[in-house]
Write a protein that holds these residues in place. Structure first.
Motif, PDB file in Angstrom:
ATOM      1  N   ALA A  37       0.807  -1.212   0.000  1.00  0.00           N
ATOM      2  CA  ALA A  37       0.000   0.000   0.000  1.00  0.00           C
ATOM      3  C   ALA A  37       0.840   1.262   0.000  1.00  0.00           C
ATOM      4  O   ALA A  37       0.522   2.248  -0.678  1.00  0.00           O
ATOM      5  N   THR A  38       1.954   1.247   0.727  1.00  0.00           N
ATOM      6  CA  THR A  38       2.770   2.464   0.818  1.00  0.00           C
ATOM      7  C   THR A  38       4.205   2.153   0.418  1.00  0.00           C
ATOM      8  O   THR A  38       4.686   1.025   0.591  1.00  0.00           O
ATOM      9  N   PRO A  39       4.900   3.131  -0.121  1.00  0.00           N
ATOM     10  CA  PRO A  39       6.300   2.907  -0.515  1.00  0.00           C
ATOM     11  C   PRO A  39       7.156   2.433   0.646  1.00  0.00           C
ATOM     12  O   PRO A  39       8.106   1.676   0.446  1.00  0.00           O
ATOM     13  N   GLU A  40       6.820   2.881   1.858  1.00  0.00           N
ATOM     14  CA  GLU A  40       7.685   2.571   2.979  1.00  0.00           C
ATOM     15  C   GLU A  40       7.731   1.078   3.279  1.00  0.00           C
ATOM     16  O   GLU A  40       8.693   0.588   3.884  1.00  0.00           O
ATOM     17  N   GLU A  41       6.721   0.348   2.853  1.00  0.00           N
ATOM     18  CA  GLU A  41       6.726  -1.091   3.109  1.00  0.00           C
ATOM     19  C   GLU A  41       7.865  -1.799   2.396  1.00  0.00           C
ATOM     20  O   GLU A  41       8.176  -2.957   2.683  1.00  0.00           O
ATOM     21  N   CYS A  42       8.483  -1.134   1.407  1.00  0.00           N
ATOM     22  CA  CYS A  42       9.599  -1.758   0.681  1.00  0.00           C
ATOM     23  C   CYS A  42      10.847  -1.844   1.547  1.00  0.00           C
ATOM     24  O   CYS A  42      11.719  -2.692   1.326  1.00  0.00           O
ATOM     25  N   ILE A  43      10.978  -0.917   2.478  1.00  0.00           N
ATOM     26  CA  ILE A  43      12.276  -0.721   3.147  1.00  0.00           C
ATOM     27  C   ILE A  43      12.879  -2.004   3.689  1.00  0.00           C
ATOM     28  O   ILE A  43      14.047  -2.288   3.416  1.00  0.00           O
ATOM     29  N   PRO A  44      12.093  -2.824   4.429  1.00  0.00           N
ATOM     30  CA  PRO A  44      12.727  -4.052   4.941  1.00  0.00           C
ATOM     31  C   PRO A  44      13.290  -4.926   3.808  1.00  0.00           C
ATOM     32  O   PRO A  44      14.372  -5.512   3.945  1.00  0.00           O
ATOM     33  N   TYR A  45      12.595  -5.005   2.681  1.00  0.00           N
ATOM     34  CA  TYR A  45      13.088  -5.826   1.571  1.00  0.00           C
ATOM     35  C   TYR A  45      14.376  -5.250   0.982  1.00  0.00           C
ATOM     36  O   TYR A  45      15.284  -5.978   0.611  1.00  0.00           O
ATOM     37  N   LEU A  46      14.414  -3.924   0.898  1.00  0.00           N
ATOM     38  CA  LEU A  46      15.600  -3.298   0.313  1.00  0.00           C
ATOM     39  C   LEU A  46      16.832  -3.546   1.166  1.00  0.00           C
ATOM     40  O   LEU A  46      17.954  -3.605   0.671  1.00  0.00           O
ATOM     41  N   GLU A  47      16.613  -3.692   2.465  1.00  0.00           N
ATOM     42  CA  GLU A  47      17.759  -3.867   3.356  1.00  0.00           C
ATOM     43  C   GLU A  47      18.302  -5.284   3.326  1.00  0.00           C
ATOM     44  O   GLU A  47      19.424  -5.533   3.754  1.00  0.00           O
ATOM     45  N   MET A  48      17.493  -6.225   2.785  1.00  0.00           N
ATOM     46  CA  MET A  48      17.994  -7.598   2.669  1.00  0.00           C
ATOM     47  C   MET A  48      18.882  -7.719   1.437  1.00  0.00           C
ATOM     48  O   MET A  48      18.881  -6.873   0.548  1.00  0.00           O
ATOM     49  N   GLU A  49      19.615  -8.858   1.384  1.00  0.00           N
ATOM     50  CA  GLU A  49      20.508  -9.104   0.253  1.00  0.00           C
ATOM     51  C   GLU A  49      19.762  -9.590  -0.980  1.00  0.00           C
ATOM     52  O   GLU A  49      20.322  -9.700  -2.067  1.00  0.00           O
ATOM     53  N   THR A  50      18.485  -9.952  -0.814  1.00  0.00           N
ATOM     54  CA  THR A  50      17.711 -10.473  -1.942  1.00  0.00           C
ATOM     55  C   THR A  50      17.471  -9.378  -2.981  1.00  0.00           C
ATOM     56  O   THR A  50      17.646  -8.189  -2.712  1.00  0.00           O
ATOM     57  N   ILE A  51      17.042  -9.822  -4.172  1.00  0.00           N
ATOM     58  CA  ILE A  51      16.718  -8.873  -5.237  1.00  0.00           C
ATOM     59  C   ILE A  51      15.273  -8.426  -5.057  1.00  0.00           C
ATOM     60  O   ILE A  51      14.371  -9.256  -4.974  1.00  0.00           O
ATOM     61  N   SER A  52      15.058  -7.101  -5.023  1.00  0.00           N
ATOM     62  CA  SER A  52      13.698  -6.581  -4.877  1.00  0.00           C
ATOM     63  C   SER A  52      13.314  -5.841  -6.144  1.00  0.00           C
ATOM     64  O   SER A  52      14.048  -4.962  -6.600  1.00  0.00           O
ATOM     65  N   TRP A  53      12.158  -6.239  -6.667  1.00  0.00           N
ATOM     66  CA  TRP A  53      11.653  -5.515  -7.831  1.00  0.00           C
ATOM     67  C   TRP A  53      10.368  -4.820  -7.407  1.00  0.00           C
ATOM     68  O   TRP A  53       9.356  -5.469  -7.154  1.00  0.00           O
ATOM     69  N   VAL A  54      10.425  -3.488  -7.338  1.00  0.00           N
ATOM     70  CA  VAL A  54       9.252  -2.698  -6.965  1.00  0.00           C
ATOM     71  C   VAL A  54       8.670  -2.109  -8.236  1.00  0.00           C
ATOM     72  O   VAL A  54       9.351  -1.383  -8.956  1.00  0.00           O
ATOM     73  N   ASP A  55       7.418  -2.449  -8.497  1.00  0.00           N
ATOM     74  CA  ASP A  55       6.802  -2.041  -9.749  1.00  0.00           C
ATOM     75  C   ASP A  55       5.630  -1.120  -9.451  1.00  0.00           C
ATOM     76  O   ASP A  55       4.608  -1.554  -8.920  1.00  0.00           O
ATOM     77  N   VAL A  56       5.788   0.176  -9.781  1.00  0.00           N
ATOM     78  CA  VAL A  56       4.741   1.156  -9.522  1.00  0.00           C
ATOM     79  C   VAL A  56       3.970   1.382 -10.805  1.00  0.00           C
ATOM     80  O   VAL A  56       4.560   1.681 -11.842  1.00  0.00           O
ATOM     81  N   GLN A  57       2.649   1.244 -10.737  1.00  0.00           N
ATOM     82  CA  GLN A  57       1.833   1.389 -11.946  1.00  0.00           C
ATOM     83  C   GLN A  57       0.831   2.501 -11.732  1.00  0.00           C
ATOM     84  O   GLN A  57      -0.111   2.363 -10.971  1.00  0.00           O
ATOM     85  N   GLY A  58       1.007   3.599 -12.438  1.00  0.00           N
ATOM     86  CA  GLY A  58       0.116   4.748 -12.286  1.00  0.00           C
ATOM     87  C   GLY A  58       0.861   5.915 -11.670  1.00  0.00           C
ATOM     88  O   GLY A  58       1.738   5.725 -10.824  1.00  0.00           O
ATOM     89  N   LEU A  59       0.538   7.141 -12.140  1.00  0.00           N
ATOM     90  CA  LEU A  59       1.262   8.326 -11.685  1.00  0.00           C
ATOM     91  C   LEU A  59       0.326   9.330 -11.019  1.00  0.00           C
ATOM     92  O   LEU A  59       0.569  10.524 -11.035  1.00  0.00           O
ATOM     93  N   GLY A  60      -0.772   8.850 -10.413  1.00  0.00           N
ATOM     94  CA  GLY A  60      -1.822   9.778 -10.008  1.00  0.00           C
ATOM     95  C   GLY A  60      -1.737  10.340  -8.603  1.00  0.00           C
ATOM     96  O   GLY A  60      -2.688  10.957  -8.162  1.00  0.00           O
TER      97      GLY A  60
END
Lengths: 380, 380, 380, 380, 380
Positions: free
Chosen positions: A58-81
Motif C-alpha cells: 500500500a505504501t512505498p515505505e513497506e519496501c524498506i525491509p526488503y531493500l535492506e535484505m541481500e535479496t533482489i527486490s523488484w518494486v513495480d509502480v503502476q500509475g502516476l496519479g
C-alpha cells in the motif's frame, strides 16, 4: 461519414494531444500530476535463488525491509496519479529530484542516465490494440540500484512484463540466480520484443493497402496510408533514442551492470536495431504507397476521361449530321436547298453515313487502345 | 485479374509475413521451432591436404570424432525443424545459449559476434528464382571454431555452396592447404557473389520497365515498379548489415582469423560494397521510374483531352449552326423571320459557313500542335 | 518511333548489361575472360632523365630487362582478351592472385590496395562520345612498383593518356626527372581531368532541356531527363569511390609515394571533389527538371481544358436556345404554344438573345483570364 | 516571348558554361589564360601604424622593395589576362607551381592550403546585381605570407573590399596596428558579409513568388522558382567548401595566424554557418513552392472543370428535352404520337419542366459547393 | 480576398525581412542600431540566500556597486535602441568587442562562446501568439561572469522569465542558494520550455488541417500547410544550433559552470532534443499533408469528371436519337424515308429506346462504381 472520420482521427491524434504539459519556467524537479492519471498501485517481488515473495503493497515505505535484505527486490509502480506517494517513493529510494521529474513528467525521451549508485533507464513500451491496427504506448522508467530495481509505469493496464514475472515465480531459466542487472535486461528485452507484434500488424495493414491501392483506391485508402505513416513516425520516435540508450548502457554503463549481462544487452541491442530497420522499411513502403495512390488516381481519371471522350467524340458528330437534316431550308425554292430530303434513298443513306462515321471513330479509338478496360475493377 | 494480382502479391509479401515470431518476454536462449520448418539434414566434410571425407550423418554426435582430429571439419546443417537435434548440436559444439537462439530464431539481422573461442557470423543468402524476377532468401549462420566450421541453413533447397564443396573435393586452388578460416571466407564469398545474378535480373527488369513506362504505361507497370522497389528494399536490408559484419570481422576479428585470410576478406568486403552500390543505384532508378510513370500518365491524359477538345470544339459550333436553321420561326409572318430558309442558295451557303468554321478551328488546333500525335503508340 | 527509342535505350543501358560476370562460388583469383574482350596489346615506355624508349612488345617477358634497370618503366596493357598473356603478366610482375582478379574481372569498384611492395589503384576512365551526350567508360588498373608502373586498360580505344606520353617523350615539365610515383599521379590527374569535358556535355544538355521543358515539353523530353539522371548516377558511382581511393593514397600510402608527390595528389583530390560537386549539382538540376516537366504538362492540360470549356460553355447554351425554337408545338392549338414563332421580330430577337448570352459568357471567361494565351508556343 | 526566355536563360546559365577549361592530361602547374580575361591591374597598399601608401603599380617587380620592409604590404591583382605578368608575380612571391595553377585556373573549389611559409585561401566572392535578383560571382585567392598579403581577383569590377581599404587609409579600428593575418581576416569577413545582401534579394523574391504562386500561378512563376533553386544551388556550392576552408584555417592554421586573429576568424566562421543556414532554408522554401505550384495548377484545373461540368450538365439535358419536342412524329397517325404538341398548355409545361430540371441540378451543384468561387482571382 | 491574403503573408514573412542588416566590410565589433528598435530598459535583480533587491535602473553604471559585492547580480537589458547605453554597458561589463557585436546585431545564430572570464550564450526565445497559430521570436544573449549574469533581450515585450524572477523573489526551490551558473541554467530551461506551448499550437493546427485536407480541401488549406512548413523551418533553424550550444556548454564549459549545474544542463539538453524531435515530426507530418492535399485535389477532380461524364454520356446519345427523328426527310417520297414517323406506336417506341439506352448506361456506370459518392462532403 465525416463524423466517423473525425472520431477516427481523434483516436489517432490523442497521443499527440497528451504530449506536452511542461510549463515554461517551472522549478526543475517539480512533479506535475495529470488530473486523469490513475492512482499508483505498487507491486513488490522479492527473490533470490531459494525464496520468492510477490505481493501488492500500500505504501512505498513497506519496501524498506526488503531493500535492506541481500535479496533482489523488484518494486513495480503502476500509475502516476498521486503526488504524495511519488514523493515518498523518491525518499525511500533516495532519488535525485531530476530523476523523479523525468519519471513522473511523461513523456520523456528514452535515455540512460548514470547517477553514481543508481542507473535510470527511460523506455517506451508499446502494446498492440486488439482488433485494429494501432498500439497503446506508455513510458516505463527503470531505476537500477545495487540489489533492487524500481520500475514506474504510466498506467496499470497493458504491460508486457507478465512472462518475466512468471519466469521468476517458476524459477525458469537462470533469472533467479542472477542479480538485479539481469532482471533489468529481462524487462528491457520484453519491452523491445513487444514492438514485433505491433510491427507485424502494420506489415499486414500495408499488405492490405497494397492491394486496395491498386484495385480500388478511395479517399479512405489515402487516409489510411497517411495514418500509418503517422503512427510509424511515432514508433520511430520511440525506438531511435531507445537504441542510443541501450548502446550507452552497454558501453558507458556503471559497475551496476556486469560483463555477463552486457553480452545479453548486446543481443537486446541487435533486436532494437532490427525493430528500427523494420520501421524504416515500413516507412519507405508507406511512402511508396502514397506515390502509387497518386498514380492510381490519375489512372482512374484517365479511364473516366476515356469514356467521356469516346462517347462524346462518337455522338457529337452524329448529332451534327442529324442536325443538318433537321434544318428547314425550303426545298421548293431551289433545287440546291437540301435535295437529299426528297431523295428516294435519302434517309437510309443518311443513316449509312452515320454508321460509317461511328465505325471510323471506333476503329480510331480501338487502335489507340482506349476501348480496352485497363483499370482492374472490383468485381473480377 | 484481381485474383491473379492478389496471388502475385502473396508471393512477394510472404517474406514479410514470415518475418516475426519473437514472443515478447520469452526466456533468452529459447529455441522456437516453426511448425513447417523442414527437418534438419546434417552433412559433414572433413579434409586436410591429403585426406577427404564427405558424408551425410544422422545425429550431431557423429561429428565428435572428426572434431577431435586435427583435420578441418565442416558440418553443414540444413533445416531447422527439430528442437532435439538443434539442442544436441548446441551441446556437441558447446554453443552459448544466445548463439543457439540467434541461429534458430530466424530471421536475425546479419552480424558478427565474438564468443572467446568461437566466432558467429549470421549471413543472408539469396538465390535467384527461375523464370521470374525474384529471389529465395534464407539465413545462414556460420560458427567458426579452432579447426571446424559449423554452418546452419534455414532449409535444404537453394544453396550456393556447391562450387566450394567441389573445390574441396577436387582440391582445386589452395583451399585444402588452408585452415577453417579460409573455408569461412570461401563460403562468405560465395554468399556475396550470389547477390550478383539476382541483381542482374533486376537490372534487366528495370530496363524492360524503362521502355514499357514510356511506350505503354499501364496500371500493371505501376505495380511492377512498386514491387521492384519493395524487393530492392529487402535486398538492401540484407546487404547493409552484412557489410558491417564483414568489416568488423576484418578489424576486430579474434585470433581465429589469420592475417592472410583477412586480405581475402577485404576483397569480399569490396564485393559487398559493390552490391550495395548496385542496390542503391537500382533503387534510385526505380524511384525515378515512378516519376516517369506519373508524367507518362499525365501525358496520356493530355492526349485524350486533346482528342475530346478537338472533336467537341469543332462539332459543337457546327451543331449550333444547324440548330439555328432547324428553328421553326414562321417565315410568312415577317420578312425578318429566317429569310435564309427561302433563299435560293440558302442551304449551300449554310454548308459553306460550316466548312469555314471547321477549317478555322482546325488551323487553330494545328498551330497549337494538337493535331500531331505526340505519344508513342504501341504499333510503330 | 518506338523502335528508335528502343535502340537508344539499348545504348544507354549497355553499361549495365555488361556489368556482372561474377560466378558465385568461383575460386578467388580466378581469371574469367569475356568472349568479346579485345586481345591485349602491350606498350612499353622506359625513361630516365636522359634516355627514352617507346615500343610495342609482343610478350610480357620482354619487359624483364627493362624492369631490372634503374630507369622508370611504364608497361601499358590494353585489352583483356587473353588468359595466357594475363597470367604470364602476373608472373612477370609477381602479382598477388587477388590483384590479378581485380584487374581482369571488370568492373571492379575504384579503390586503393596496399600489397607490401606494390600499390594497386583501380580507377574508372571516361571519354566523351563524339556528337552525342554520353561517354565511354572503362576500367584502368594502375600497379605501382619500385621503379615501374603497370597499367591495364579494358580496351585499346578511348584513352586519355596521350598528353602524358607526349610530355614524357618531349621531356616537358619535370616528369622525366621524377620517379614512378609522379607518373602515377600524372595518369590519375589525366583520368580525373577527363571527367570535366563529359560533365560539360551534360551541363549543355541540361541547359537545352531547361528551355525545352518550359517551351515545348514532349514525352521525348521526359525520356531525356530520365536518361541524364541515369547517366549521372553512373558517373556518381564511378567518382565517389575514386575520391576515397585517392584520399587513402594520400593518407595511408606506402613508402612508394614520396612526400612531394603527395602534395600533387592533394591537388588531384581537390579536382575529384570538384567533379563530385558538379555531378551532385547536375543531379539536383535534373531532378528539379522532372518537377518542372510535370508542372509544365499540367499547365498544358489546363490550356487544353480552357479551350474545351470556353467553346463548350458558349455553344451548348446557344444550341439549347436554338433547340427550343426547333420544337414543334402546335401554335394553332393555343396562344401559349410558342407564340414567338409567329412574332414579327421573333427571329431577330432570338438571335439577339444568343449574342447576348455569348457576350456574357465571353466577359465571364475574360475576367477569369481564360482567354489569354499563357503557355509559350513554339512559334514566337 | 520564347526568345526573351532564351536570353534570360543564357544569363543564368552563363556561370555554368564558363565553368570548365581543364584540359585532360595537361602539365600540372600549367597556366591557361582565357581569351576574354581582362588584363591584370595591380594595386599596392603598404602600411604600418604610422605610414600608409596606396598606389597602382605596373609590374609585379615594383612590389619587391615594399616586401623587404617590415610594413604590411597588400598586393591586389585584379584580372587574369596576362600569362607573362602572372608568371612574374609567381617569381616575385615565390609561389609553388600548384598555387599559381589554383589561382589562375578558375574556378577552383574554395579551400585552404598550407605551404610552409605561405597560406593559400581560395574564396568565392558574390556581389548582388542591381535591379534584378541575381549576383556576380568571382574567385578571390588570398596568399598570406609573413608580412604581406597577395590577393588575386578574377576581374577588376565588383569588389567588396572598398570598406576595408578605407578603414586602412583612415586608420579606423585596430587594423593599422595589426599584422597581415588580421588583414586576411578583414577581407574574408567582407567576402562572407557580401553574401547577406544577395540572400536578402532571394528572400524578397521568394516572398513575391509565394504570393504569385497562390494568387495567379503562370508558367513564368514555375520558371522563376526553378531559376531560384538553381541559383541557390550555386550559392550553396560556393559557401559549403568556404566553411570547411575557414574551419581548417582556425584549427590547423600555421604560425602565420595568431591566436587573437583566430578568435575573429571564429566569428567569421559563425557568419558562414549562418549564410549556409539561410541558403538551406531558402532552398527548402523554394522546393516547397514547387509543390504549392503543382497543387495550385491542379486547383485551377478543378475550377475550369467545374465550370465545364456545371454548364454542360445543365444544358445538355435541357437540349435533350428540346430535341424530343423537335421530333417530327406524325401526330395525326396516332393519339400516342407526341400528343403534347397539341396540348393547350404544352409549351409552358415543357418550359416548366426545363426550369425544374435546371433548378434541381443547380441545387445539386450548390450543395457540392461547386458554384462558389474558390480560387482567388487577380482582381479582388 | 487577395488583399487579406497579402496581409497574412506580410505577417508571416516579416521575420525574414527583418533578418539581415550586416553591411559587408564593416568594422568588426561595429554596433548598428536599428531605427525602430525600442529603447533599452534595464532591470537589476541582486540576491543571495538572505537578501533580495529588484529595481529598474536608468544607466548601466548603476550596476557597478552591485557587481562589486559577493551577491549574485542579474542585469536584464530589454531593447537594443540606444548605441550609447549599449557601449557603456560594454565598458561596465568589460565585454570583448565581438561579444557586443553578437549581442546587438541581431539575429545571430544561437551559440556558446568562451571568453576567459566570461561565457556568452546566444539563445532564441519564442512566445506563442494569442488566438492564432504563430509565435513571437526574439534573441536573448546571456553573458555569465563570476558572480553576475547579464541578459540582453531584443525587446521588452514577450518574455518567459517571469516565473524565474518570482522563484528568486519568493525563494522557491534552491535558486537563492546557488551561484550565477544555476541562474543561467534556470533561464535556459525557461527558454527551452517556452518552445513546448508553441509546438502544441502547431500540433493542434496540424490536426485541424488533417481533417480539413480530407473533408474539404481548399486553396486556403494549401496555403496553411505551406505556412506551417515555413514556420516549422524557422523553429528548426532556432532549435538546432541551440542544441549544439547547450552541448558545448556541458562538455567544454569553463570553470564558470559547476559540476552540479552540468547535471541540470544535461536535463535541459534532453528537453532541447525532445523539441527537435517534435519539430522534425511535425515537419514530416506537414510534408505528408502536402501529398495528401495533392491526392485529395485529384480525387475531387475525379468526382467532377465523373459527374460530367455520367451526365454527358447519358444525354448526348439520347439527344442524338431525338435529333434523328427531328430530321425532315420527306416521308411521302419513299417508304424508306423515316417511316417510323408515321407508325402508330412510333413515338412511344422512340421514348422506349431512349429509356433503354439510359438504363444500359446507368448500369455500366453503376458497375464501375461511378454513381456512388466517394468524396466526403461537408454536410454529413
Amino acid at each position: 461519414m465525416a463524423r466517423k472520420l473525425r472520431r477516427a482521427l481523434k483516436v489517432v491524434t490523442k497521443t499527440f494531444e497528451d504530449e506536452f504539459h511542461h510549463q515554461p519556467g517551472t522549478l526543475p524537479g517539480t512533479i506535475i500530476i495529470d488530473a486523469d492519471a490513475p492512482a499508483p498501485i505498487i507491486f513488490l517481488i522479492d527473490y533470490n535463488q531459494t525464496n520468492f515473495t510477490r505481493e501488492q503493497i500500500a505504501t512505498p515505505e513497506e519496501c524498506i525491509p526488503y531493500l535492506e535484505m541481500e535479496t533482489i527486490s523488484w518494486v513495480d509502480v503502476q500509475g502516476l496519479g498521486s503526488q504524495d506517494i511519488l514523493q515518498r517513493l523518491g525518499r525511500v529510494f533516495d532519488l535525485h529530484p531530476l530523476v523523479l521529474e523525468d519519471v513522473v513528467n511523461v513523456p520523456e525521451r528514452p535515455k540512460t542516465e548514470d547517477y553514481e549508485d543508481q542507473l535510470l533507464f527511460i523506455a517506451r513500451m508499446v502494446v498492440p490494440k486488439e482488433r485494429t491496427c494501432g498500439f497503446y504506448s506508455e513510458q516505463v522508467s527503470l531505476i537500477l540500484g545495487k540489489n533492487y530495481l524500481l520500475t514506474v509505469q504510466e498506467e496499470p493496464e497493458h504491460d508486457c512484463f507478465e512472462p518475466v514475472r512468471s519466469r521468476i515465480e517458476k524459477a525458469k531459466g537462470i533469472i533467479r540466480s542472477q542479480k538485479a542487472d539481469y532482471l533489468t535486461y529481462a524487462l528491457l528485452d520484453a519491452i523491445i520484443d513487444g514492438y514485433f507484434p505491433v510491427l507485424e500488424l502494420y506489415g499486414e495493414r500495408i499488405e492490405e493497402l497494397e492491394e486496395e491501392v491498386i484495385v480500388k483506391p478511395t479517399p479512405q485508402t489515402l487516409q489510411s496510408i497517411y495514418q500509418i505513416r503517422r503512427e510509424l513516425l511515432q514508433l520511430r520516435r520511440a525506438i531511435w533514442p531507445q537504441r542510443d540508450a541501450i548502446n550507452s548502457l552497454i558501453r558507458d554503463g556503471s559497475d551496476l551492470i556486469s560483463e555477463d549481462v552486457r553480452i545479453y544487452l548486446r543481443d537486446c541491442y541487435d533486436h532494437t536495431v532490427q525493430v528500427m530497420d523494420m520501421v524504416e522499411t515500413y516507412r519507405e513502403l508507406a511512402s511508396g504507397l502514397m506515390d502509387v495512390y497518386l498514380s492510381a488516381v490519375s489512372n482512374k481519371m484517365n479511364e473516366i476521361m476515356k469514356v467521356l471522350t469516346v462517347v462524346s467524340s462518337i455522338f457529337i458528330p452524329l448529332t451534327f449530321v442529324a442536325g443538318i437534316y433537321g434544318m428547314n431550308f425550303n426545298t421548293e425554292k431551289s433545287p440546291y436547298n437540301m435535295p437529299e430530303l426528297n431523295w428516294y434513298w435519302g434517309y437510309p443513306m443518311c443513316l449509312g453515313i452515320m454508321v460509317a462515321i461511328a465505325l471510323c471513330l471506333l476503329l480510331f479509338f480501338w487502335r489507340r487502345g482506349w476501348l480496352q478496360n485497363s483499370v482492374p475493377t472490383k468485381r473480377n
